[in-house]
Every structure is written in C-alpha cells, then in structure tokens.
Design a protein around this motif. Structure first.
Motif, PDB file in Angstrom:
ATOM      1  N   GLN A 110       4.697  -1.596  10.887  1.00 35.01           N
ATOM      2  CA  GLN A 110       6.044  -1.427  10.332  1.00 35.01           C
ATOM      3  C   GLN A 110       6.067  -0.324   9.276  1.00 35.01           C
ATOM      4  N   PRO A 113       4.679   3.592  11.640  1.00 37.59           N
ATOM      5  CA  PRO A 113       4.795   3.458  13.097  1.00 37.59           C
ATOM      6  C   PRO A 113       3.901   4.415  13.879  1.00 37.59           C
ATOM      7  N   LEU A 139       4.858  -4.032  19.546  1.00 36.87           N
ATOM      8  CA  LEU A 139       5.070  -2.908  18.626  1.00 36.87           C
ATOM      9  C   LEU A 139       4.091  -1.776  18.918  1.00 36.87           C
ATOM     10  N   TRP A 369      12.206  -3.082  12.773  1.00 36.80           N
ATOM     11  CA  TRP A 369      11.712  -2.056  13.697  1.00 36.80           C
ATOM     12  C   TRP A 369      12.868  -1.230  14.269  1.00 36.80           C
TER      13      TRP A 369
END
Length: 831
Positions: A110, A113, A139, A369
C-alpha cells in the motif's frame, strides 16, 4: 542441507523464475522449502540487489524461519536475513531477505505499490488461505501487471491444489517436491461419554508419553483448553523427567522459544499447542502427536452482523499436517481423539477465510488501493458480495469511505494504522477529543485475551475495571488481583506501540468514564438502550443481555464491545462500558434523526402519530404529534388494512356480490380487474386511497361506499357490459327475480324453488350464454333437493323420484306429472 528433498528441485525452480516471473511450488512437509528456497535466490542476477520478501501466516513461524536461515549463514538475525512482525522486527539496511507476516506485506504494498526495493515475493504456506494472504497476492498481481512486470512471485504450499493458483498467476509452472517423512503410526482414541476434553486429552498424552520415545506435540483449539489440560497433567501421570511447554500466539517470545527449542536439561517436552505449530515450524525431537481434532476460527454471523469465535472439527488436510509433525526427524506416532468413522467424513480442506469472515478490513484495504469493485481484481475465491457490502456499509458509518465507496482522508489514515477499521476509527476520533491515550489502551485490551482469570460468562463485563488494572500496571508495576500478568504486559506493550503510532505522549490524561463513548466510535452499531432486567436493544436492532446481574445491568445506555452470539435469541454481553446520554447526543448528532411516525394501531383501531428521535433502531425520545398530513394518515390506514385484511372494510351484501361478479369476469378475461384479496391489497393506492383521505380510524372506514368505489374502477362501458353478461338477478318462469350467488365466481349458483322452474327446459346461462348456472332446486321448506347444471336431464330422469319423495311430505303443493306443461308458481298452487 544437501540431504533435504528441496535440493532436488531447486535448480529447476531457479531456471523457471530466471526465465519467467511466476511459479508454484508444492513441497510436502519436511522438504525444507521455508528455509532453503529464499537463500537459493539470493545471488540470482535478476534480483539486482533488491530484497526477497517472504510471507509467513504466523509471527512465530516468521521469526523462527529468519533465525534458522541466519544460523545457516553464520550470522545474527537482522543481517542478511531478518524479520518484521507486529511490534517486533530485526532487519537492517543490508537485509536481503525479510520474513514478514501478512499485515506487514499489505502495508508495504500500500505504501509503495511499485515495490522498488523488492525483487521477489514468496507466499509460504499459502494453503492456509488467510484473508491477508489472498489480499497480498491480489495486490502483488495487480502491482506486477501495472507497475512492475519484472516482479517475481512464488507461491509455496504443502497441500494446496496447485492448478487454480497457477492459472490465477497466468499459467505459472508447477514444481512438485516430495517431503522427507518417516513412518507415522496412527492410533484412534475417541472420547468416551461423560469425559471432558481436558481429562481425555491429558489421559492420552500421559499414555503416549510413557509408551513412546521422543517429545509430545499436542494440538488444542485455544489457550483456555491448553491451560486446563496443563492443570490436569500437573496432577500426575507424566514421566518424571518431562516438562510441559504451552505454545500459542499470545505467549511471550521467551516462552514460545522454550517450546520450540530443545530442552536445555534434555527433559521430555510435552508441548501443548494451538494450530500455530501445524505448519512451517519443525520442532526437533517431536515423535508423538496427540491431536484433539479441534480448531478455533473467527466466523461472521450474517444473521446478527457480528463476528464470533467458533470451535470446530479440523479438515482432513489439517489433520494430515498435524500427523506429519510426528515424522519429521524419526519414525513417530499420532493419537487422534476421534474415530476412524469420523475421519472418513472430515471435509477435505478448510474453507478459505475470505468466505466466512468479517470483510470490513478487506473493504478498507481495497478502498485504499483505489478499488471500489473487488471483482476487478484477481482472486482464487472472490469476496462474497453480501459480506463485502456489509463491510463497506460499516466503513461508510465510520467515515472511512464516501457513498460511492471511495476512500476519504480519514479512511487513508485508518488504513495506515494497520488494525481493524473499528479500532482505527476509534483511535483517530478519540485523539481529536484528547482521549487518544485511553483509546490506545482500549484498543490494546480488545486485541488481547481477557486479562482477568475467569470464565467468559462469569466475568464482570465492565471494561473500566480492566483499564484500571492496566493503568495500575503501567504506572506502578503492580498486577491487580485475579489478573494475568503476561496478558497485562502484552496489553501495556501494545498500548505504548499504538500511542507511538498516533504520536501521543505517555503522560496524557485518561478519563476512564469516557470508555463507553470511545467504544461507541468503534462500535456505532452496538450502542445499547436498556429494556430493563439487564436486557438491551442495540442500534443494529439486535437484542443482547447480560448473562448475570451486575452493575452495568442498570445502565440506561452502554456500548457493547464483545458479545457471545453463538446461540439463543439474544446475545450475551461479555464486555461493555456505560455511555451517558449527553455524550450520545453530543458526539453522534449526525446519526440522530428526528422522524414523524404515523402508523396503524391495531389495539385502538386507529392511526397514531408521534414524533420520534432515533439513533438507528433505538428510540431516544418520543412525543405525540397533533396534525399529521391526511396523506400520511391515509398511508397508515392502508398499512392497517394490509396487516388486518380486507375485513376491515364495510363489505355490504351488494358490494360483496359486485366484487364476486367482477372476479368471474376476470377469470374469463384477465383484462378485467383482479378482485382477489392479494390483488386488491397490493393496489389499494390506486382504487382506495383517494376515498380514505381525511379518515383516521376503523369507524371512519365503515362509511365507505364500496359498491360505488368498485364501480368507479370499471368505467361506464364495462359497467353496462357487466350488467349484461353477469346480471345480479335472473327472472325465472314464475316471474320471480332471484339473486345469483357468485360466492364461487367459477361456479355461480341460482337457488330457486323447484315449482318456480316448471316449463323451463334448458338451464339458464350467463356470459352471453357461455356459463351455465348451477341450480339449487329447493323444496317448499327452502332446502336443496337437487343440484344440477343440466335442467333438461333433471326433468327427464330425476324429477319423478323427487316428486315421489316430496309429494307425501308436502301434499298441498303442486306436483304435476309433466313439469314441461305445468304452470310455474311461487305459491303453494298456481291460480
């Protein structure tokens, strides 16, 4: 090192990830994947000095793996290999391999990225399918697809079905590696009736410890069961040279290490563990496993909207993992506290956490996100839509997202704290009113098991007593009576950690009486209003109660932090604090609504109007309202009619017949209005609403002219047609005009004295001659002597039998021999 099975596949694994960016490694227990694989990639040219991040589901496993790899390199932990877990880390600027827990990985992605400093992420023990593990992979896959096409991803597991995750990662190659497993004998020891788990477990452990060489690893669902089994074992039955070592996540690190490492006095270890020791850890010396077959997981109740802990049977995969612990270093034995029959019916695998847990944390991470629709990402199992929407609704209530699900500035700060959104929201809001220190202690308490030694249903539910105990410990180092000193230390440590995150000094004043208010920031859906006798209604609409009378039972308002909601109509309050009505109005003003309630009261048979001040399901204040609009009253009347039925309306004989006639036309032609109860109740706004404006009660409704209202539904043309096709009366040969009974619209009835039908050969018909009437031919006493829809057949075959029967009983009446030639009459005899 060279003896480990993983060595046989390492070269192939290096080649796969040298030419590609994804792989799945399935390595059986004992293969050495956790400690050997990360080290093997350290000198790969594509790594270019970047780090390897390895994800471990548990803190103990993360720390142990890092320490083991460091020893292999002849270094201290924190040099080439380090770890980072919550509130503990050993990693430096030269660390190349970082073993982290799942929440840490999420925060890393987070905050960065692109993961500039990371060349590879390894997901170890992925078969456990924790929520954060699924999220971390989703992610990482998106980061690689959009920002870092060179990022290597390796999923490792002992029991995972490889094909689905390989497909998810873009048809990644699958490498299989056999383990190094010694033979393990399996003995089934189901519990006899009347025994408690701790008694049976202790007996089997004692038996196994005496009968077999090596240390014992016993699996239990939780810390409470571990303490009770330990107490049973300490009463006797173990070999003299043995030592009991508990092992669970909340133990201090020193005690965890004592359980995992060889005993310095070479005693036989009896390790009482939760599922923390199921995977990743190899505990030297264990040759005996005693498995209760139970595990504890947090589930989410869709019925109540609350999470709860549930103890259930392990899956077959988990049982096999536990069994494998006994054969890591030598032949072993496993005692299973269930039968072979139960074994045959165990489910294959544990259900992924994403399918059965509270998804509020996931919803916050996705919002941070930049994702509002989770289906836009790659998942092995997509988040269930209903559970995800509940999580997003709570985030909106906490101020973390707006109506569209987009994260707010407060939401970004909440996500950065790395804890459940409820606690994160409470901490931020508490800091704004100068109570951040108190909120930090509350958050620490809520993340730890109870610091008081007592059964969950017997304990005092007031959180203020626990806060006082923590403050006493922090300020004076004194453990209050009946407290768990180890738990106190952990709460104090966590509290200091949270204060540091918030930038709050340790000396900030704490007003314990604000505890209920701070809890209401975290649990706005669990603010409770007294219903008397220790029972409360929550803002969510859920009913809860104290399992026993206590001081909090008399509170007018409180906030509930913990509920036992597994059974019963009402949840049991386990942890709460009082909330003043002044604080409720001051700090929840935006959620409090003024509402005019206009509703039908069945007791009085009238519409009642009142003003309500509400907080969700709770009514804070109520007073009578004098002049509600006629439209609102009319709507309430309709609601009353729907609840009590159309019998509330004045159905005269004429109105009933008209309704029945219309229903007959509807059955013949669906274009005509449906007169069934269901249809009329559904569309009352169309046909009844205008006529009840100004009315208020049952007596007013009796003034309605239903015949006129129904006729108005038809219009003039249809009314003419109705009278023509479905007449109210039929004129019979005697000249009488007799009403048709349409009670059964599918079979209209004409009840008429037999003598009045003389001379009429065919059955009368309606609906332009299409529908024959069912004739109830009556005796002089008005009792049916024949029911027929075929009058001609009756005259021919049935009349003479009826005549023979009735002529003796009614000799004065007219009984001609030929009914077709006779004069019809409504009198005793024709004139």
């Amino acid at each position: 090192m060279n003896e480990l099975p993983i060595q046989r596949v390492l070269q192939g694994l290096l080649e796969r990830l040298g030419s590609g960016t994804s792989a799945v490694l399935i390595a059986e227990p004992g293969a050495g994947k956790t400690t050997q694989v990360p080290l093997a990639f350290l000198n790969e040219p594509w790594l270019e000095g970047r780090k390897i991040i390895m994800l471990e589901p548990r803190r103990l496993a993360a720390r142990s793996a890092a320490e083991y790899m460091s020893r292999m390199l002849g270094e201290q932990t924190g040099e080439t290999v380090g770890y980072r877990v919550r509130m503990d880390s050993k990693a430096g600027r030269n660390t190349r391999i970082e073993v982290v827990t799942e929440g840490i990985l999420t925060r890393m992605i987070q905050s960065d990225p692109e993961l500039d400093h990371v060349g590879m992420i390894i997901f170890d023990e992925f078969h456990e399918r924790n929520l954060q593990g699924d999220l971390g992979l989703a992610l990482a896959l998106e980061s690689r697809a959009v920002l870092r096409e060179d990022l290597r991803l390796l999923v490792m597991s002992a029991t995972l079905e490889a094909e689905p995750v390989a497909a998810l990662m873009g048809d990644a190659p699958i490498i299989n590696c056999p383990g190094r497993q010694f033979p393990v004998e399996t003995i089934y020891k189901p519990m006899a009736a009347g025994y408690k788990l701790e008694q049976h477990m202790a007996a089997v452990i004692s038996e196994a410890a005496v009968a077999h060489p090596g240390d014992v690893l016993a699996f239990l669902p939780g810390a409470g069961e571990i303490r009770r089994v330990q107490a049973e074992l300490e009463r006797g039955g173990l070999p003299a040279d043995s030592v009991i070592r508990p092992l669970y996540g909340q133990l201090p690190q020193k005690e965890q290490d004592a359980a995992v490492r060889p005993d310095p006095e070479n005693r036989k270890k009896i390790i009482l563990s939760t599922s923390i020791a199921e995977t990743s850890l190899t505990i030297e010396g264990v040759r005996i496993v005693v498995d209760s077959g139970l595990m504890r997981t947090q589930l989410f109740s869709a019925r109540t909207g609350m999470p709860y802990l549930a103890t259930g049977q392990v899956s077959r995969a988990s049982a096999d993992q536990r069994r494998g612990r006994a054969g890591r270093t030598a032949p072993g034995v496993v005692y299973r506290l269930w039968s072979l029959e139960v074994q045959d019916h165990l489910r294959q695998r544990n259900l992924p956490e994403i399918l059965e847990t509270d998804l509020t944390p996931l919803a916050l991470e996705l919002a941070a996100w930049g994702v509002t629709e989770p289906e836009s990402m790659l998942w092995l199992d997509p988040p269930p839509e209903a559970a995800y929407e509940r999580g997003r609704e709570l985030l909106y209530r906490l101020g973390a997202v707006n109506e569209n699900g987009t994260i707010t500035s407060r939401g970004k700060r909440m996500a950065g704290l790395g804890m459940h959104p409820r606690l994160a929201g409470m901490l931020l809001q508490a800091a704004e009113i100068g109570q951040g220190s108190l909120a930090s202690t509350i958050a620490a308490l809520l993340q730890e098991r109870d610091i008081f030694h007592c059964g969950s249903l017997d304990r005092d539910a007031d959180i203020r007593g626990r806060l006082e105990a923590v403050i006493l410990w922090e300020r004076r180092g004194i453990a209050a009576a009946n407290t768990d000193e180890a738990a106190l230390k952990r709460v104090a440590q966590e509290s200091r950690h949270i204060r540091k995150l918030l930038g709050i000094s340790d000396g900030e004043d704490m007003d314990i009486e604000k505890s209920g208010l701070l809890l209401s920031f975290a649990y706005p859906d669990r603010i409770g209003q007294s219903r008397g006798d220790g029972r409360f209604l929550l803002t969510s609409g859920r009913g809860v109660e104290f399992p026993r009378a206590q001081l909090l039972s008399r509170c007018a308002y409180l906030t509930v932090a913990e509920v036992d909601d597994q059974k019963g109509a009402e949840g049991k309050i386990l942890l709460a604090a009082p909330l003043s009505i002044e604080d409720l109005y001051r700090y929840h003003t935006e959620e409090i609504e003024e509402e005019l309630i206009v509703e039908w009261d069945s007791t009085s048979g009238s519409v009642k109007a009142r003003n309500q001040t509400r907080l969700s399901a709770m009514v804070l204040r109520e007073s009578s309202a004098s002049q509600p609009s006629s439209e609102l009253v009319a709507e309430a009347l309709l609601t009353g009619i729907r609840s009590e039925g159309l019998g509330l309306l004045p159905w005269t004989k004429q109105a009933k017949q008209l309704r029945q006639r219309l229903q007959l036309m509807h059955l013949a032609d669906p274009q005509w209005p449906d007169m069934s109860d269901e249809a009329l109740l559904e569309c009352m706004e169309d046909w009844l609403f205008p006529y009840i404006l100004g009315m208020r009660n049952r007596a007013d409704l009796q003034k309605l002219q239903l015949t006129s209202i129904l006729e108005h539904m038809l219009g003039w043309d249809r009314k003419i047609r109705l009278d023509q096709e479905v007449p109210t009366h039929i004129t019979v040969p005697s000249g009488s005009r007799i009403a048709v009974d349409y009670s059964d619209p599918a079979q209209p009835v004409l009840a008429v004295k037999l003598q009045e039908m003389f001379g009429l050969y065919e059955t009368p018909r309606i609906g332009h001659g299409k529908i024959p009437l069912t004739l109830h031919l009556l005796s002089p006493a008005q009792r049916p002597v024949q029911i027929t829809s075929d009058l001609a057949s009756f005259w021919k075959d049935g009349y003479f039998d009826v005549k023979k029967d009735l002529k003796g009983r009614y000799p004065k009446h007219y009984w001609p021999d030929d009914p077709m030639e006779a004069v019809p009459t409504k009198r005793t005899r024709p004139r």
